[in-house]
Design a protein around this motif. Structure first.
Motif, PDB file in Angstrom:
ATOM      1  N   ASP A  52       1.104  -1.301   0.274  1.00 51.68           N
ATOM      2  CA  ASP A  52       0.272  -0.441   0.006  1.00 51.68           C
ATOM      3  C   ASP A  52       0.457   1.567   0.191  1.00 51.68           C
ATOM      4  O   ASP A  52      -0.113   2.366  -0.981  1.00 51.68           O
ATOM      5  N   ASP A  53       2.020   1.564   1.003  1.00 46.59           N
ATOM      6  CA  ASP A  53       2.768   2.685   0.936  1.00 46.59           C
ATOM      7  C   ASP A  53       3.687   2.806  -0.199  1.00 46.59           C
ATOM      8  O   ASP A  53       3.814   3.816  -0.729  1.00 46.59           O
ATOM      9  N   ALA A  54       4.050   1.552  -0.964  1.00 45.34           N
ATOM     10  CA  ALA A  54       4.269   2.048  -2.578  1.00 45.34           C
ATOM     11  C   ALA A  54       3.366   2.428  -3.139  1.00 45.34           C
ATOM     12  O   ALA A  54       3.474   3.130  -4.525  1.00 45.34           O
ATOM     13  N   PHE A  55       2.298   1.697  -3.021  1.00 48.38           N
ATOM     14  CA  PHE A  55       0.758   1.929  -4.337  1.00 48.38           C
ATOM     15  C   PHE A  55       0.925   3.583  -3.885  1.00 48.38           C
ATOM     16  O   PHE A  55       0.934   4.131  -5.071  1.00 48.38           O
ATOM     17  N   ARG A  56       0.868   4.156  -3.305  1.00 39.16           N
ATOM     18  CA  ARG A  56       0.505   5.113  -2.517  1.00 39.16           C
ATOM     19  C   ARG A  56       1.544   5.874  -3.494  1.00 39.16           C
ATOM     20  O   ARG A  56       1.335   7.309  -4.043  1.00 39.16           O
ATOM     21  N   THR A  57       2.276   5.869  -3.132  1.00 39.41           N
ATOM     22  CA  THR A  57       3.485   6.967  -3.188  1.00 39.41           C
ATOM     23  C   THR A  57       4.324   6.986  -4.721  1.00 39.41           C
ATOM     24  O   THR A  57       3.722   7.841  -5.745  1.00 39.41           O
ATOM     25  N   THR A  58       2.721   5.711  -5.578  1.00 42.70           N
ATOM     26  CA  THR A  58       3.627   5.814  -7.083  1.00 42.70           C
ATOM     27  C   THR A  58       2.416   6.639  -7.923  1.00 42.70           C
ATOM     28  O   THR A  58       2.546   7.416  -8.456  1.00 42.70           O
ATOM     29  N   VAL A  59       1.410   6.688  -7.108  1.00 42.00           N
ATOM     30  CA  VAL A  59       0.168   6.998  -7.067  1.00 42.00           C
ATOM     31  C   VAL A  59       0.409   8.874  -7.147  1.00 42.00           C
ATOM     32  O   VAL A  59       0.516   9.680  -8.524  1.00 42.00           O
ATOM     33  N   ALA A  60       1.434   9.448  -6.653  1.00 40.30           N
ATOM     34  CA  ALA A  60       1.868  10.365  -5.968  1.00 40.30           C
ATOM     35  C   ALA A  60       2.760  11.175  -6.893  1.00 40.30           C
ATOM     36  O   ALA A  60       2.497  12.076  -7.887  1.00 40.30           O
ATOM     37  N   GLU A  67       0.787  13.106  -1.829  1.00 37.45           N
ATOM     38  CA  GLU A  67       0.919  11.963  -0.638  1.00 37.45           C
ATOM     39  C   GLU A  67      -0.704  11.663  -0.703  1.00 37.45           C
ATOM     40  O   GLU A  67      -1.338  10.633  -0.554  1.00 37.45           O
ATOM     41  N   SER A  68      -1.061  13.037   0.237  1.00 38.82           N
ATOM     42  CA  SER A  68      -2.022  12.827   1.232  1.00 38.82           C
ATOM     43  C   SER A  68      -3.617  12.482  -0.452  1.00 38.82           C
ATOM     44  O   SER A  68      -4.651  12.396  -0.105  1.00 38.82           O
ATOM     45  N   THR A  69      -3.365  13.235  -1.350  1.00 39.17           N
ATOM     46  CA  THR A  69      -4.334  13.705  -2.166  1.00 39.17           C
ATOM     47  C   THR A  69      -4.004  11.991  -2.424  1.00 39.17           C
ATOM     48  O   THR A  69      -4.922  11.853  -3.534  1.00 39.17           O
ATOM     49  N   ALA A  70      -3.146  11.639  -3.347  1.00 38.70           N
ATOM     50  CA  ALA A  70      -2.436  10.655  -3.059  1.00 38.70           C
ATOM     51  C   ALA A  70      -4.130   9.371  -3.329  1.00 38.70           C
ATOM     52  O   ALA A  70      -4.447   8.420  -3.317  1.00 38.70           O
ATOM     53  N   ALA A  71      -3.178   9.094  -0.968  1.00 34.99           N
ATOM     54  CA  ALA A  71      -4.043   9.126  -1.112  1.00 34.99           C
ATOM     55  C   ALA A  71      -5.389   9.022  -0.694  1.00 34.99           C
ATOM     56  O   ALA A  71      -6.116   7.522  -0.903  1.00 34.99           O
ATOM     57  N   ALA A  72      -6.072   9.663  -0.522  1.00 36.57           N
ATOM     58  CA  ALA A  72      -7.897   9.983  -0.569  1.00 36.57           C
ATOM     59  C   ALA A  72      -8.209   9.663  -1.909  1.00 36.57           C
ATOM     60  O   ALA A  72      -9.022   8.934  -1.995  1.00 36.57           O
ATOM     61  N   ARG A  73      -7.191   9.646  -3.488  1.00 35.28           N
ATOM     62  CA  ARG A  73      -7.593   8.728  -4.324  1.00 35.28           C
ATOM     63  C   ARG A  73      -7.990   7.812  -4.012  1.00 35.28           C
ATOM     64  O   ARG A  73      -8.918   6.665  -4.827  1.00 35.28           O
ATOM     65  N   ILE A  74      -7.028   7.533  -3.064  1.00 33.20           N
ATOM     66  CA  ILE A  74      -6.951   5.474  -3.334  1.00 33.20           C
ATOM     67  C   ILE A  74      -8.334   5.342  -2.239  1.00 33.20           C
ATOM     68  O   ILE A  74      -9.052   4.552  -2.945  1.00 33.20           O
ATOM     69  N   ASP A  75      -8.159   5.765  -1.658  1.00 31.31           N
ATOM     70  CA  ASP A  75      -9.029   5.305  -0.490  1.00 31.31           C
ATOM     71  C   ASP A  75     -10.872   5.877  -1.032  1.00 31.31           C
ATOM     72  O   ASP A  75     -11.911   4.832  -0.932  1.00 31.31           O
ATOM     73  N   ASP A  83      -5.986   0.783 -12.616  1.00 37.24           N
ATOM     74  CA  ASP A  83      -5.979   2.139 -13.225  1.00 37.24           C
ATOM     75  C   ASP A  83      -4.402   2.980 -12.997  1.00 37.24           C
ATOM     76  O   ASP A  83      -3.971   3.080 -14.592  1.00 37.24           O
ATOM     77  N   LEU A  84      -3.453   2.605 -12.249  1.00 34.39           N
ATOM     78  CA  LEU A  84      -2.068   2.815 -12.663  1.00 34.39           C
ATOM     79  C   LEU A  84      -1.191   2.368 -13.948  1.00 34.39           C
ATOM     80  O   LEU A  84      -0.665   2.930 -14.630  1.00 34.39           O
ATOM     81  N   ILE A  85      -1.979   0.828 -13.624  1.00 30.42           N
ATOM     82  CA  ILE A  85      -1.415  -0.269 -14.540  1.00 30.42           C
ATOM     83  C   ILE A  85      -1.263   0.189 -15.629  1.00 30.42           C
ATOM     84  O   ILE A  85      -0.692   0.874 -17.185  1.00 30.42           O
ATOM     85  N   ALA A  86      -2.525   1.019 -15.957  1.00 29.72           N
ATOM     86  CA  ALA A  86      -3.542   1.371 -17.818  1.00 29.72           C
ATOM     87  C   ALA A  86      -2.480   2.351 -17.909  1.00 29.72           C
ATOM     88  O   ALA A  86      -1.878   2.973 -19.041  1.00 29.72           O
ATOM     89  N   TYR A  87      -2.463   3.700 -16.814  1.00 34.69           N
ATOM     90  CA  TYR A  87      -2.460   4.684 -16.775  1.00 34.69           C
ATOM     91  C   TYR A  87      -0.140   4.806 -17.375  1.00 34.69           C
ATOM     92  O   TYR A  87      -0.297   5.555 -18.573  1.00 34.69           O
TER      93      TYR A  87
END
Length: 222
Positions: A52-60, A67-75, A83-87
């Motif tokens: 989860d931590d690596a996922f959040r960082t990669t999304v950010a 990372e807080s915005t990334a976490a909100a989007r994930i949650d 979605d991340l893989i496709a992007y």
């Protein structure tokens, strides 16, 4: 945050089709192409199972947010691993496409399955149609996605099948979508070339081999 508009989705879909990353099948359904799946395979191997931590960082990093915005989007479910893989796959494949448009495209392709792994030159069977097909002399080739030996065998397929008598029927089947076929004949790998004689399975050649290897087996049987 509101999702993309219908117009934006339609425009993104048109661009994906124009780029050769999505195609429409005869029944009207949409599937991703081999070109896109080759890219998606690389990113899925890298990111599908990250914590989860690596996922959040990669999304950010990918979307240029903290990372807080990334976490909100994930949650909220706005960004999933698919979605991340496709992007990331689209970003590596397309040039001169802005981030917002890439994100819209990603929402589309994340929901689309790849097309069939069965080569277009072959009649495709499924669990409903194969029993009748194998009643006589027949060869059923078994394929799957994300399979380097399958892709290699496709390059040799014409040479391989040239060793078959004209009266032997040939077809292909997506092994992952035909569990009854796999269970009936204990076929658990791909590619596989299954040789039937008078309705009975007489030989299975698994993996990729030289055309001569298949020709020898065909000559023994037919």
């Amino acid at each position: 945050m509101a999702g993309p508009s219908t117009a934006a989705l339609e425009d993104a879909l048109d661009s994906l089709v124009d780029a050769g990353l999505v195609v429409e099948r005869d029944d009207g359904s949409l599937v991703t192409t081999d070109d896109f799946e080759s890219a998606r395979r690389v990113y899925r191997d890298s990111y599908a199972d990250i914590d989860d931590d690596a996922f959040r960082t990669t999304v950010a990093d990918a979307f240029g947010v903290d990372e807080s915005t990334a976490a909100a989007r994930i949650d909220s479910g706005a960004v999933t691993r698919e979605d991340l893989i496709a992007y990331l796959s689209l970003r590596s494949t397309l040039d001169d496409v802005d981030d917002e448009r890439l994100a819209t495209m990603a929402t589309l392709v994340a929901e689309l399955a790849p097309g069939s792994p069965v080569p277009e030159s072959l009649t495709e069977l499924d669990d409903e149609s194969w029993p009748e097909f194998v009643e006589g002399d027949a060869v059923v080739t078994v394929w799957r996605h994300d399979c380097a030996p399958c892709d290699a065998l496709k390059d040799d397929l014409d040479a391989v099948l040239s060793g078959l008598p004209a009266d032997v029927a040939v077809a292909g089947i997506d092994g992952e979508s035909a569990p009854e076929f796999r269970r009936a004949f204990d076929v658990d790998s791909a590619p596989a070339v299954c040789c039937f004689e008078d309705g009975e399975l007489e030989a299975v050649v698994t993996g990729r081999h030289s055309p001569d290897t298949y020709h020898d087996r065909f000559e023994e049987l037919y």
